[in-house]
Scaffold this motif. Structure first.
Motif, PDB file in Angstrom:
ATOM      1  N   UNK A  57       0.839  -1.207   0.000  1.00 53.80           N
ATOM      2  CA  UNK A  57       0.000   0.000   0.000  1.00 53.80           C
ATOM      3  C   UNK A  57       0.869   1.250   0.000  1.00 53.80           C
ATOM      4  N   UNK A  58       1.914   1.232   0.809  1.00 53.18           N
ATOM      5  CA  UNK A  58       2.817   2.375   0.889  1.00 53.18           C
ATOM      6  C   UNK A  58       3.523   2.620  -0.455  1.00 53.18           C
ATOM      7  N   UNK A  59       3.943   1.540  -1.105  1.00 54.95           N
ATOM      8  CA  UNK A  59       4.640   1.664  -2.394  1.00 54.95           C
ATOM      9  C   UNK A  59       3.678   2.196  -3.455  1.00 54.95           C
ATOM     10  N   UNK A  60       2.472   1.643  -3.516  1.00 55.50           N
ATOM     11  CA  UNK A  60       1.505   2.090  -4.519  1.00 55.50           C
ATOM     12  C   UNK A  60       1.154   3.562  -4.339  1.00 55.50           C
ATOM     13  N   UNK A  61       1.069   3.999  -3.109  1.00 54.00           N
ATOM     14  CA  UNK A  61       0.795   5.414  -2.850  1.00 54.00           C
ATOM     15  C   UNK A  61       1.940   6.304  -3.331  1.00 54.00           C
ATOM     16  N   UNK A  62       3.146   5.756  -3.350  1.00 49.84           N
ATOM     17  CA  UNK A  62       4.310   6.563  -3.735  1.00 49.84           C
ATOM     18  C   UNK A  62       4.542   6.601  -5.243  1.00 49.84           C
ATOM     19  N   UNK A  63       3.952   5.660  -5.972  1.00 52.89           N
ATOM     20  CA  UNK A  63       4.191   5.561  -7.410  1.00 52.89           C
ATOM     21  C   UNK A  63       3.211   6.420  -8.199  1.00 52.89           C
ATOM     22  N   UNK A  64       3.593   6.721  -9.458  1.00 52.87           N
ATOM     23  CA  UNK A  64       2.788   7.650 -10.253  1.00 52.87           C
ATOM     24  C   UNK A  64       1.728   6.979 -11.114  1.00 52.87           C
ATOM     25  N   UNK A  65       1.653   5.632 -11.093  1.00 54.62           N
ATOM     26  CA  UNK A  65       0.618   4.935 -11.843  1.00 54.62           C
ATOM     27  C   UNK A  65       0.941   4.681 -13.299  1.00 54.62           C
TER      28      UNK A  65
ATOM     29  N   UNK B 117       3.552  -3.441 -14.073  1.00 53.46           N
ATOM     30  CA  UNK B 117       4.196  -4.263 -13.053  1.00 53.46           C
ATOM     31  C   UNK B 117       3.229  -4.365 -11.877  1.00 53.46           C
ATOM     32  N   UNK B 118       3.052  -5.576 -11.333  1.00 53.15           N
ATOM     33  CA  UNK B 118       2.138  -5.754 -10.209  1.00 53.15           C
ATOM     34  C   UNK B 118       2.865  -6.419  -9.046  1.00 53.15           C
ATOM     35  N   UNK B 119       2.186  -6.472  -7.908  1.00 57.36           N
ATOM     36  CA  UNK B 119       2.635  -7.159  -6.693  1.00 57.36           C
ATOM     37  C   UNK B 119       3.884  -6.507  -6.096  1.00 57.36           C
ATOM     38  N   UNK B 120       3.639  -5.493  -5.251  1.00 55.63           N
ATOM     39  CA  UNK B 120       4.726  -4.709  -4.662  1.00 55.63           C
ATOM     40  C   UNK B 120       4.920  -4.991  -3.165  1.00 55.63           C
ATOM     41  N   UNK B 121       4.449  -6.154  -2.711  1.00 60.11           N
ATOM     42  CA  UNK B 121       4.559  -6.457  -1.286  1.00 60.11           C
ATOM     43  C   UNK B 121       5.979  -6.555  -0.780  1.00 60.11           C
ATOM     44  N   UNK B 122       6.902  -6.963  -1.642  1.00 57.76           N
ATOM     45  CA  UNK B 122       8.304  -7.121  -1.244  1.00 57.76           C
ATOM     46  C   UNK B 122       9.167  -5.939  -1.679  1.00 57.76           C
ATOM     47  N   UNK B 123       8.541  -4.918  -2.256  1.00 54.50           N
ATOM     48  CA  UNK B 123       9.299  -3.816  -2.850  1.00 54.50           C
ATOM     49  C   UNK B 123       9.972  -2.946  -1.784  1.00 54.50           C
TER      50      UNK B 123
ATOM     51  N   UNK C   9       3.355   2.754 -14.601  1.00 54.84           N
ATOM     52  CA  UNK C   9       3.694   1.350 -14.872  1.00 54.84           C
ATOM     53  C   UNK C   9       3.167   0.438 -13.768  1.00 54.84           C
ATOM     54  N   UNK C  10       2.297   0.946 -12.915  1.00 52.24           N
ATOM     55  CA  UNK C  10       1.737   0.161 -11.820  1.00 52.24           C
ATOM     56  C   UNK C  10       0.238   0.397 -11.754  1.00 52.24           C
ATOM     57  N   UNK C  11      -0.534  -0.554 -11.198  1.00 53.13           N
ATOM     58  CA  UNK C  11      -1.963  -0.304 -11.016  1.00 53.13           C
ATOM     59  C   UNK C  11      -2.174   0.776  -9.957  1.00 53.13           C
ATOM     60  N   UNK C  12      -3.080   1.689 -10.234  1.00 51.80           N
ATOM     61  CA  UNK C  12      -3.361   2.763  -9.274  1.00 51.80           C
ATOM     62  C   UNK C  12      -4.143   2.205  -8.092  1.00 51.80           C
ATOM     63  N   UNK C  13      -3.818   2.676  -6.897  1.00 51.50           N
ATOM     64  CA  UNK C  13      -4.501   2.252  -5.674  1.00 51.50           C
ATOM     65  C   UNK C  13      -5.814   3.022  -5.542  1.00 51.50           C
ATOM     66  N   UNK C  14      -6.930   2.277  -5.370  1.00 51.48           N
ATOM     67  CA  UNK C  14      -8.240   2.914  -5.221  1.00 51.48           C
ATOM     68  C   UNK C  14      -8.567   3.155  -3.747  1.00 51.48           C
ATOM     69  N   UNK C  15      -8.413   2.127  -2.931  1.00 55.25           N
ATOM     70  CA  UNK C  15      -8.669   2.277  -1.492  1.00 55.25           C
ATOM     71  C   UNK C  15      -8.085   1.080  -0.766  1.00 55.25           C
ATOM     72  N   UNK C  16      -8.015   1.215   0.546  1.00 49.74           N
ATOM     73  CA  UNK C  16      -7.520   0.110   1.358  1.00 49.74           C
ATOM     74  C   UNK C  16      -8.046   0.276   2.765  1.00 49.74           C
TER      75      UNK C  16
END
Length: 782
Positions: free
Chosen positions: A171-179, A265-271, A181-188
């Motif tokens: 969640x932290x990584x997705x919030x930091x990325x610009x979308x 690119x997906x799955x950023x849990x280990x990023x 090359x990654x899926x945009x975070x909608x909510x959590x």
């Protein structure tokens, strides 16, 4: 796997007989008639071909069982030695567990773990489908207001601190990325006892799935397409790294390519955020770990954090797989051995995989796979620029008219397999290296037919060279005729088939020696054929069984010199005994439409093939047909289904579908009817042939498989068979039209390199013989 731990096959894992798949889909796999495919209904997991006994064992885990319990139940049900089954199946079951097909029941389905179903609600979203379920998370496709999203749900009774840390790290990584090359975070947030995040839905296929259609690298345009995929991957990671993020989990399923070409690119849990002091725990697939990490594990030291240099190594491993379809090393499944390989072993050269490709592609990837990080590219961007430079070095275009040129295809065959090509010097490197179906014997036969069509002495000499290559592996069956990667084993393909074993090499050697007038080699090959074709065989069918020996014996007998009575008499006796053994068995069987040991009806594995081989042998040898031959033929005829001026036959008594190709379909039946017409002169068989040909001429067939076995080349030969029986130019014109239509797809992912019946070699024979249609004959069959 702990002996008391329960395992289960998830509901959305299917174990299906391969014959249940559409014919075009099957072209992607190497399989035998009784094999099964294990696959997820909707997830992006890869599919896997397994044999019938493995499929039966796997079905024991439809209900939760411990590993020993499942094996014991299977062994008792089948009267087998449980200990031997356990020892033999452990690696297989462990591999399925690692691949996500066999899952821990307690972690995934235990108390408090109830999957959501299509139509259920999650907050104000509707569940569309479940996509994945492993020990730590569930993934669903959901929608709201017509918009699709991905729901990742941490739903386990064992919420370890590490699982939660990875979840919120993503969640932290997705919030930091610009979308970009990654899926945009909608909510959590939290929902009851569950933790969830909802992201933009990423539609598409994994990068490896996107690459599969281009894996036949004899066509440079396929190499260019793979370069394009690789450059887009490296560009995406360049952009990711520019944001100070290391993905740390590179593998094919984490890179999704849309139909439009857009990549995510997906799955950023280990990023890892490089600017952060907090360093996430390492994880991922072992095949993609860098040597620095592997060495630390071997030394029992703390795992080093992920780095840009380490990610580059992982991307090198990924790009290697995209180009070859294989891992860059022949990895062991033992963890310590695998990590030692990562540290010490150099990547397998492309040439060892029989891949002929621009050398700069391999050099560019191998630099990223350097064992010392100092020897890799300074940055991912440099890797990207190097790959772009290779792409730009290719000639502009690869015009479609070149791909439509028969002469260009012919020239490419001589270039690849001719005296000046690398392959003739080194031989094939991948097993099976020798067999008619997949190896050097098939190449030798193709060159023989080319030499006979064009009266080419040099080409005949080249055929002899490839025949010698094939013969060199006769005493090395493991590499010459079988392949673990392709699941080609003695238990599957047997010991005597001309298409898969040394008897086929002997057959091709005999035909080439006879054409060259080398009768010393000819008689030696015939003698070897009799030895190898006489190996024990319980199967009766045409491709794997005793009927194959009848085909081979017929082909030798057709042109056998009359003065050698001893060899001829031995061959006649062998063929007579083989035919009698076949018919002694099938005379006891029930009618074809009823339940009996031969379930299939077509040429490759069924009744039509046995009839065809019997007819060919009796016509060539002058022996009488079996007493019940025409009674059995009429049983098969009566099962034909007449529709709109064409005839078709269902695959088997239990599979009410009809195919078009040679192996199980209408093209194969056409050869039987034309052969019966030539044998009897009865016009009704010619009528059967034309109506059967109408089925594959008029059938809507998605995709374009050009193989002899189940594709267009086999259909073209069937049309040439009808043409030679009727002398009606319509069938010749149609054969040429279909061949021309097929030509741009010769090097599609459905066509296997170097294969006579599954790939480009069979198509090469066809294009030679279309020039002399009266001379044409389906390779090592007619």
């Amino acid at each position: 796997m702990a002996s008391n731990q329960l395992y289960i096959l998830p509901e959305d894992v299917q174990v299906l007989p391969v014959e249940a798949l559409p014919e075009q889909a099957l072209a992607k796999f190497e399989y035998e008639a009784d094999d099964f495919i294990v696959t997820y209904k909707q997830a992006r997991n890869t599919s896997k071909i397994i044999d019938a006994s493995s499929a039966s064992l796997l079905q024991e885990f439809r209900k939760p069982k411990s590993l020993p319990e499942g094996v014991l139940t299977y062994a008792l049900m089948n009267n087998l030695d449980a200990q031997k089954i356990l020892e033999g199946s452990y690696t297989f079951l462990a591999k399925l567990r690692n691949e996500g097909f066999l899952v821990s029941y307690d972690d995934t389905f235990g108390a408090g773990n109830q999957f959501l179903n299509a139509g259920d609600r999650f907050k104000d979203y509707e569940i569309v489908s479940k996509l994945d379920g492993v020990a730590d998370t569930e993934i669903y496709k959901i929608k709201r207001n017509g918009q699709y999203y991905a729901l990742k749900l941490l739903k386990t009774s064992k919420k370890t601190p590490q699982l939660l840390a990875n979840f919120y790290n993503e969640i932290d990584i997705l919030n930091a990325l610009d979308g970009a090359i990654n899926p945009a975070l909608a909510e959590h947030g939290e929902h009851g006892t569950d933790h969830y995040l909802i992201m933009e839905w990423v539609d598409g296929e994994t990068c490896l799935q996107a690459a599969e259609k281009y894996h036949n690298l004899h066509d440079e345009s396929n190499a260019l397409a793979l370069l394009d995929i690789c450059c887009r991957i490296l560009q995406a990671y360049t952009h990711l790294h520019s944001q100070g993020i290391i993905h740390s989990d590179v593998h094919p399923a984490n890179i999704i390519v849309a139909a439009s070409g857009e990549l995510k690119i997906i799955d950023f849990g280990l990023s890892r955020k490089v600017a952060n002091d907090q360093i996430p725990a390492r994880g991922g697939l072992g095949f993609f770990f860098e040597p620095e990490y592997a060495q630390a594990v071997l030394d029992a030291k703390p795992a080093p954090p992920s780095t840009f240099a380490g990610e580059q190594y992982a991307l090198g491993a990924l790009l290697y797989q995209i180009f070859t379809g294989k891992q860059y090393l022949n990895f062991s499944y033992d963890k310590k051995t695998l990590f030692t390989q990562i540290v010490t072993e150099t990547p397998v050269p492309f040439s060892s995989l029989d891949i002929i490709i621009n050398d700069n592609i391999e050099k560019t990837i191998f630099k990223a796979l350097s064992k010392r990080k100092e020897d890799r590219y300074e940055r991912i961007e440099d890797f990207y620029l190097a790959m772009m430079k290779v792409q730009e070095s290719f000639p502009d275009g690869f015009a479609e008219d070149k791909k439509m040129s028969v002469q260009v295809f012919r020239d490419s065959i001589l270039k690849d397999y001719g005296f000046t090509g690398n392959l003739v010097k080194t031989g094939l490197q991948l097993a099976p290296k020798s067999s008619v179906n997949f190896g050097a014997a098939g190449i030798a036969y193709m060159l023989l037919r080319k030499a006979l069509v064009n009266s080419g002495a040099e080409t005949l000499a080249l055929a002899d060279v490839w025949s010698d290559r094939a013969a060199g592996y006769t005493h090395d069956p493991e590499n010459g005729f079988y392949s673990k990667d392709m699941d080609l084993t003695p238990s599957i393909v047997g010991l005597s088939s001309i298409y898969h074993t040394p008897s086929g090499v002997d057959l091709v050697q005999a035909l080439i020696s006879q054409a060259a007038g080398d009768y010393g080699s000819y008689y030696n090959a015939v003698r070897n054929f009799l030895v190898h074709a006489s190996q024990p065989c319980e199967n009766l069918d045409l491709t794997l069984g005793k009927s194959a020996a009848l085909i081979g014996s017929s082909l030798i007998l057709e042109n056998m010199p009359s003065y050698d009575r001893f060899t001829k008499n031995d061959l006649l006796a062998f063929g007579k005994n083989t035919m009698e053994e076949i018919w002694s068995a099938i005379d006891a069987y029930a009618a074809i439409g009823e339940k009996n040991p031969i379930n299939y009806r077509g040429i490759a594995h069924g009744w039509a093939g046995i009839f065809y081989a019997t007819l060919k042998w009796c016509k060539t040898s002058g022996q009488h047909l079996p007493v019940r031959f025409f009674e059995r033929v009429e049983q098969l005829v009566s099962l034909g289904i007449a529709e709109d001026g064409h005839l078709r036959w269902e695959i088997s008594n239990t599979e009410p579908v009809s195919w078009t190709g040679w192996c199980h379909g209408s093209a194969g039946y056409t050869f039987l009817w034309t052969a019966l017409f030539h044998f009897t002169s009865h016009e009704n068989y010619l009528d059967l042939a034309t109506k059967t040909a109408n089925h594959f001429l008029n059938a809507a067939q998605p995709g374009m498989n050009g193989s002899l076995c189940c594709g267009k080349s086999g259909e073209c030969y069937a049309l040439l068979s009808v043409y030679n029986a009727t002398k009606n130019d319509f069938y010749l014109t149609e054969a040429k039209r279909i061949a021309k239509q097929m030509l741009p797809h010769i090097y599609s992912g459905q066509m296997r390199n170097h294969s006579l019946y599954k790939g480009n070699i069979g198509a090469a024979v066809l294009f030679e013989e279309l020039e002399r249609p009266e001379f044409a004959r389906m390779p090592l069959f007619e």
